[in-house]
Enzyme design. Structure first.
Site, PDB file in Angstrom:
ATOM      1  CG  ASP A  75      -0.293  -0.477   2.499  1.00  0.00           C
ATOM      2  OD1 ASP A  75       0.947  -0.392   2.586  1.00  0.00           O
ATOM      3  OD2 ASP A  75      -0.999  -0.926   3.416  1.00  0.00           O
ATOM      4  CG  ASN A 150      -8.481  -1.694  12.416  1.00  0.00           C
ATOM      5  OD1 ASN A 150      -7.472  -2.261  11.990  1.00  0.00           O
ATOM      6  ND2 ASN A 150      -9.052  -0.698  11.787  1.00  0.00           N
ATOM      7  CG  HIS A 152      -5.490  -2.292   9.131  1.00  0.00           C
ATOM      8  ND1 HIS A 152      -5.549  -0.949   9.430  1.00  0.00           N
ATOM      9  CD2 HIS A 152      -4.176  -2.621   9.253  1.00  0.00           C
ATOM     10  CE1 HIS A 152      -4.339  -0.502   9.706  1.00  0.00           C
ATOM     11  NE2 HIS A 152      -3.482  -1.503   9.607  1.00  0.00           N
ATOM     12  CD  GLU A 157      -8.361   0.662   8.145  1.00  0.00           C
ATOM     13  OE1 GLU A 157      -8.371  -0.259   8.994  1.00  0.00           O
ATOM     14  OE2 GLU A 157      -7.547   1.612   8.186  1.00  0.00           O
TER      15      GLU A 157
HETATM   16  C1  F6R Z   1       1.702  -1.516   6.146  1.00  0.00           C
HETATM   17  C2  F6R Z   1       0.347  -2.010   6.268  1.00  0.00           C
HETATM   18  C3  F6R Z   1      -0.372  -2.114   7.558  1.00  0.00           C
HETATM   19  C4  F6R Z   1       0.519  -2.451   8.760  1.00  0.00           C
HETATM   20  C5  F6R Z   1      -0.289  -2.454  10.039  1.00  0.00           C
HETATM   21  C6  F6R Z   1       0.567  -2.709  11.246  1.00  0.00           C
HETATM   22  O1  F6R Z   1       2.131  -1.556   4.802  1.00  0.00           O
HETATM   23  O2  F6R Z   1      -0.214  -2.336   5.269  1.00  0.00           O
HETATM   24  O3  F6R Z   1      -1.395  -3.068   7.451  1.00  0.00           O
HETATM   25  O4  F6R Z   1       1.109  -3.690   8.552  1.00  0.00           O
HETATM   26  O5  F6R Z   1      -0.935  -1.218  10.194  1.00  0.00           O
HETATM   27  O6  F6R Z   1       1.431  -1.643  11.416  1.00  0.00           O
HETATM   28  P1  F6R Z   1       2.648  -1.703  12.464  1.00  0.00           P
HETATM   29  O7  F6R Z   1       3.562  -2.749  11.952  1.00  0.00           O
HETATM   30  O8  F6R Z   1       3.259  -0.338  12.401  1.00  0.00           O
HETATM   31  O9  F6R Z   1       2.059  -2.042  13.760  1.00  0.00           O
END
Ligand code: F6R
Length: 260
Positions: A75, A150, A152, A157
């Site tokens: 992303d 959450n 995701h 989401e």
């Molecule tokens: C990042 C992404 C997100 C993260 C998630 C966890 O490219 O797509 O899904 O993997 O938000 O983020 P961290 O690792 O910062 O806790």
């Protein structure tokens, strides 16, 4: 078929990262030695930082040709200029593409490090282009994922259908609150939208490794533990239907998981 969430638990972030890096390295180096293309789906955020550090260390010992090794990111914020320090483009360049190209010039970050263009004028056209790029590469061999508090995955989401493809998505308020730490603590500075691979796009990967570290991930992992079927409310729950998914988590993230 994997229908339960059975994570491998590591004592700490360091050992989790070292293990994840070696799992990736074995696959990439084997494919390179066999002169086969290998495509790794990359995540950003805090979770994979240690993995990338260890992966770069492992590549220091690898003298083979990396010209068939490609990375495709999950992303990118939208809109987001790739030159911005907040872009996932810069994150990847700094933590992985540039250090790898420096130790092994057969890896060309500009060509082989692929990420959604956060400044594309037409987001839908960019999403379609990305799907085509992934398809033309032959699909994703292994997709690395983090997980949001959450549930995701990518920026998919809660509420996103399990067959969604790459597209423009809205960030949940919870995600904005968590990610504001990367924007000087100011929620108003966090882009409200992003381009993200869809859940269906992620599910097409031949293998998936999900990593989670720290106490903030314990509640969502304990919820995952109780599920037997995917639910739209928890995007990561669709992974329960993937035939080859590995969950690597550390003790802190496993707190509630182990209590079950
Ligand atoms: C990042 C992404 C997100 C993260 C998630 C966890 O490219 O797509 O899904 O993997 O938000 O983020 P961290 O690792 O910062 O806790």
């Amino acid at each position: 078929m994997n229908t339960s969430f059975s994570p491998l638990i590591f004592p700490d972030y360091e050992s989790l990262s070292r293990h994840t890096a070696s799992e990736l390295f074995v696959r990439i180096s084997r494919a390179m030695e066999q002169k086969k293309r290998f495509v790794v789906g990359m995540a950003t955020g805090n979770s994979p930082i240690g993995t990338y550090k260890h992966l770069i260390e492992l590549f220091k010992e690898f003298k083979g040709d990396l010209s068939e090794f490609y990375t495709v990111n999950l992303d990118e914020y939208y809109p987001m200029d790739r030159s911005s320090k907040d872009s996932y483009y810069q994150y990847m360049k700094e933590l992985f593409w540039a250090p790898l190209a420096e130790i092994n010039p057969s890896f060309n970050g500009e060509r082989q490090g692929i990420i959604l263009n956060g400044s594309a004028s037409d987001a839908s056209a960019e999403a379609l282009r990305y799907e085509t790029v992934i398809q033309e590469l032959g699909g994703i061999d292994v997709q690395l994922l983090g997980i949001g508090t959450n549930g995701h995955i990518g920026f998919n989401e809660p509420g996103q259908p399990g067959d969604s493809r790459t597209g423009l998505v809205k960030l949940a308020e919870e995600t904005i609150q968590v990610n504001k730490a990367h924007f000087g603590g100011d929620a108003d500075k966090v882009p409200v939208e992003a381009l993200s691979m869809g859940i269906g796009t992620i599910m097409d990967a031949r293998e998936i490794i999900l990593i989670a570290s720290g106490e903030s991930k314990a509640p969502i992992l304990s919820t995952m533990m109780k599920l037997t079927e995917p639910t739209d409310d928890i995007p990561a729950s669709f992974l329960l239907k993937h035939p080859k998914v590995y969950y690597f988590i550390d003790e802190a993230a496993a707190k509630n998981v182990k209590m079950e």
